[in-house]
Write an enzyme that holds these catalytic residues in place. Structure first.
Site, PDB file in Angstrom:
ATOM      1  N   ARG A  60       0.827  -1.205   0.000  1.00 36.08           N
ATOM      2  CA  ARG A  60       0.000   0.000   0.000  1.00 36.08           C
ATOM      3  C   ARG A  60       0.861   1.256   0.000  1.00 36.08           C
ATOM      4  NH1 ARG A  60      -4.504   0.598   4.633  1.00 36.08           N
ATOM      5  NH2 ARG A  60      -2.651   1.017   5.892  1.00 36.08           N
TER       6      ARG A  60
ATOM      7  N   LYS B 120      -2.441   6.688   1.515  1.00 33.16           N
ATOM      8  CA  LYS B 120      -2.117   7.287   2.813  1.00 33.16           C
ATOM      9  C   LYS B 120      -1.146   8.441   2.601  1.00 33.16           C
ATOM     10  CE  LYS B 120      -1.904   5.114   6.771  1.00 33.16           C
ATOM     11  NZ  LYS B 120      -3.172   5.445   7.440  1.00 33.16           N
TER      12      LYS B 120
ATOM     13  N   GLU C 101     -15.864   6.965   4.735  1.00 34.50           N
ATOM     14  CA  GLU C 101     -15.162   6.517   5.940  1.00 34.50           C
ATOM     15  C   GLU C 101     -15.083   7.665   6.929  1.00 34.50           C
ATOM     16  OE1 GLU C 101     -10.726   6.391   5.808  1.00 34.50           O
ATOM     17  OE2 GLU C 101     -11.014   6.126   3.657  1.00 34.50           O
TER      18      GLU C 101
END
Length: 348
Positions: free
Chosen positions: A82, A189, A225
């Site tokens: 990721r 991220k 989210e």
């Protein structure tokens, strides 16, 4: 190896400086060998790319002490993958995934005295991050980068831990702010995503809420989210549902919980678009992520209109409780893990 003299049961989710951290630099098109260092300080040019244009990405994972005394990490290969995806999206050189996992091992091993003991309720949080380090004044990617990794012992992310996230007993508000654009960077991220959420979370806390529920920016009809966790819902017939969107960060915990639900608990699972109008009909609601694991939600407030989850007001709902118990059982070594999920870190 003697553990540090820390009151493990009372620490919060904050920074405690540990002994060693990992550093590797990218220059002239290549990463150097990397090393562990005692120095926790980062020295940069005033014109460094990260300071001018927020070119930075990060990850988060944990090390645990299992019931039989081993130190393990949970699926670090997925964090490596990721982070590589995040770096590529911001035109940064991906740190090699095999070296990422090796750096996790080295960093945890060097700070093994800070890994909380089994049963303490605390864990060792590991924070890998990288940033543009050379001077950049025009709007463009940096040429040089630094990859770093430190760790710190932490307690539960939310004060209640496995108890419902609830304040008087309001929990989550539907935010008027957008977390991410439809074709933006919500799926990675990047530090900039979290900077954008700071005002929303500060004002939420000031108003007595624990978190924000972000809806999709395009139509504001679908659940995405919170600022730091994915949602997980349970229908009245026991189906586990998680929202799907190109703007949602692909949580490793969420993906793992879906496997746990289907393969370990025999539940039906759905990863799909979730319309906000559906939320009132769910039996249980929780937030999941590396830091929080899974925490039950008691209430969601939409501009004065309350959606209550009675199963989550006093304790975890039955399905979320089973998901929590099974996943933490896997992480702590009480339940056999799927192949490749647990990375043991041997300490001399």
């Amino acid at each position: 190896m003697e553990k540090k003299n820390i009151d493990w049961s009372s620490i919060g989710f904050g920074y405690i400086k540990t002994d060693k951290r990992y550093v590797s630099n990218y220059k002239n098109g290549a990463w150097d060998e990397g090393t562990l260092t005692d120095d926790a300080n980062v020295v940069l040019s005033e014109c460094a790319g990260v300071l001018q244009y927020a070119q930075t990405v990060f990850e988060g994972l944990k090390a645990y002490t299992t019931e039989d005394g081993r130190i393990v990490c949970f699926r670090p290969d997925l964090n490596a993958s990721r982070m590589a995806d995040s770096a590529k999206r911001l035109e940064m050189p991906a740190f090699p995934e095999d070296r990422f996992v090796k750096a996790v091992e080295e960093t945890v091993r060097a700070n093994a005295a800070y890994v909380p003991p089994y049963g303490s309720g605390a864990t060792l949080y590991i924070r890998p991050y990288m940033f543009g380090s050379n001077p950049v004044i025009g709007v463009k990617p940096a040429d040089e980068y630094q990859f770093r990794m430190f760790c710190t012992p932490v307690g539960p992310y939310f004060k209640g831990g496995a108890k419902p996230i609830t304040i008087k007993p309001i929990t989550i508000r539907v935010s008027d702010f957008d977390r991410a654009a439809p074709h933006g960077t919500g799926h990675i991220k990047a530090g900039l995503n979290y900077a954008m959420s700071l005002h929303a979370i500060v004002t939420a806390h000031q108003e007595g809420y624990d978190e924000n529920m972000y809806l999709d920016a395009a139509t504001r009809t679908k659940v995405e989210e919170t600022g730091g966790a994915n949602f997980i819902f349970v229908t009245k017939d026991g189906t586990v549902v998680t929202p799907k969107s190109n703007s949602i960060l692909p949580s490793i915990t969420r993906r793992s919980l879906m496997v746990v639900a289907e393969k370990y608990l025999g539940l039906k699972v759905e990863h799909r678009e979730v319309y906000f109008d559906e939320v009132k009909d769910f039996a249980e609601c929780g937030l999941c992520g590396t830091a929080a694991v899974i925490s039950p939600v008691g209430k969601i407030v939409d501009h004065g209109k309350e959606i209550c989850f009675p199963s989550g007001m006093e304790k975890m709902g039955p399905v979320i409780q089973k998901l929590y118990d099974t996943l933490t059982g896997i992480q702590m070594g009480r339940i056999e893990a799927p192949e490749g999920w647990i990375k043991e870190i041997k300490v001399d």
